[in-house]
Structures are given as structure tokens and as C-alpha cells.
Design a protein around this motif. Structure first.
Motif: not given
Length: 210
Positions: A160-184
């Protein structure tokens, strides 16, 4: 908002043969291509082919494919977020989601995913969008690749970094339900500050809880 789509392509040489990476491609052209039987990460191949044809017909829908001759062996989709997800709550015309990316096992680890993202971002119109992708570990082919969750996460994040997408924090419950999940996220160069602020409010909708 006018959704301008400019076709781009490149040829990619892999150890298993040469591929054409191209798009966005119109629905009629996508319908004329064969769809590899191993593209089953999200649903049976024929059903996924039909779903991609429908996405390509949408004003904002974008499909970039990797093909070996007339056979689609990989793809990435861009479409408005699902109405049931928080990312659609702001009704932002310039927020689109990288909804799916898939490559058949034969062509994995050959730079196909990165090339799909590269061709996606060749279109200058992408500078008008906030592009998001939500990564959930339960969608990952851990069994097929033999990787553990964190190894797979590292590969996905690098791609995803190769396409210019970077990790962003969020309090979305589904993403926050596991530390490997992420928003980019990739924020285009022409996205204004008001849109960025609106997007930040979508990222943190539960601030009042803290």
C-alpha cells in the motif's frame, strides 16, 4: 463531482510470464475478458467477475486489472465506501475506497500488487480524492501464503505504501478490534483542508467517549 478516468498501462515481466497492467477499464471491456478461476478471495470467481463489471459501470468506480493475454489474473477496485460503514456517513464525494486487491497465487511475490497500485495512481484525477483502504486480518490468505498475521500485515502495508497509502489512526470499532487491522490513506494533492477536516471527524467519531 466529475469523476474523470484516464486509461494508463504498463507491461510487467514476471518469472511466470509477461502481464499487462491497465485501467481504469470500462465494464464492456472487462466483460469481454476471461476471469481466472483462482480469483476467489472474496466470492466465487464468476460472481466476483460480475461484481467488478458492476463497479466499472459506476460513475466513481475504477477497476485496474493485471491480465495474461485475455485472462484477468489480478485486480484492484476503487468505489465509494459501503453505505453501512462510517466512511460513507459524511457523504463525501471525494472519498473513495480501495475496496479489494487480489492476485492469483501463480503471480504473487512478483510485484503485481505494487504495479496495480502504480497504474492506479498514474491518473492525475487521483489527486482530487482521499483514498482509503481498511485492512482486516480475516481477509488475508494466511493459509495459502504460510505467513503469520504480522508477516502478512508487513507485506500488505509495504504494498500500500507503494501506492502512496499510509497508516492512519482511527477509533473505528472493527479496525480497533485487532492490532493487525489498520486504516491506510492517501490524500491527493488537490484535496482541500475542509475535506481533510471532515475526514478526520470520520476517523474519530467516538471522541466523546474519552
Amino acid at each position: 463531482m466529475e469523476h474523470t478516468k484516464t486509461y494508463n498501462s504498463l507491461e510487467l515481466d514476471t518469472r511466470n510470464g509477461s502481464l499487462i497492467i491497465e485501467g481504469p477499464i470500462p465494464s464492456a471491456e472487462l466483460a469481454s475478458l476471461d476471469f481466472h478461476e483462482d480469483l476467489i478471495a472474496f466470492r466465487p470467481a464468476q460472481q466476483q467477475h460480475e461484481a467488478l463489471i458492476e463497479i466499472a459501470e459506476l460513475p466513481e468506480g475504477r477497476i485496474i486489472v493485471a491480465r495474461e493475454n485475455k485472462v484477468v489474473v489480478g485486480y484492484v477496485t476503487y468505489v465509494y465506501p459501503d453505505p453501512l460503514e462510517r466512511w460513507s456517513k459524511g457523504n463525501m464525494e471525494n472519498l473513495i475506497e480501495l475496496g479489494a486487491i487480489e492476485v492469483i497465487p501463480k503471480f504473487r511475490s512478483g510485484g503485481v500488487g505494487k504495479s496495480l497500485l502504480k497504474v492506479s495512481m498514474m491518473d492525475d484525477a487521483m489527486e482530487d480524492y482521499i483514498i482509503i483502504t481498511t485492512e482486516y486480518y480475516w481477509h488475508w490468505d494466511l493459509k495459502g501464503t504460510g505467513l503469520d498475521i504480522w508477516e502478512y500485515r508487513k507485506i500488505m502495508e509495504k504494498m500500500m505504501n507503494s501506492g502512496g497509502l499510509e497508516w492512519y489512526a482511527t477509533d473505528d470499532p472493527e479496525i480497533s478490534s485487532h492490532p493487525a487491522n489498520c486504516l491506510m490513506v492517501r490524500i491527493g494533492k488537490r484535496v482541500n483542508s475542509a475535506s481533510i477536516e471532515q475526514f478526520d471527524n470520520l476517523r474519530f467519531m467516538n471522541r466523546w467517549l474519552y
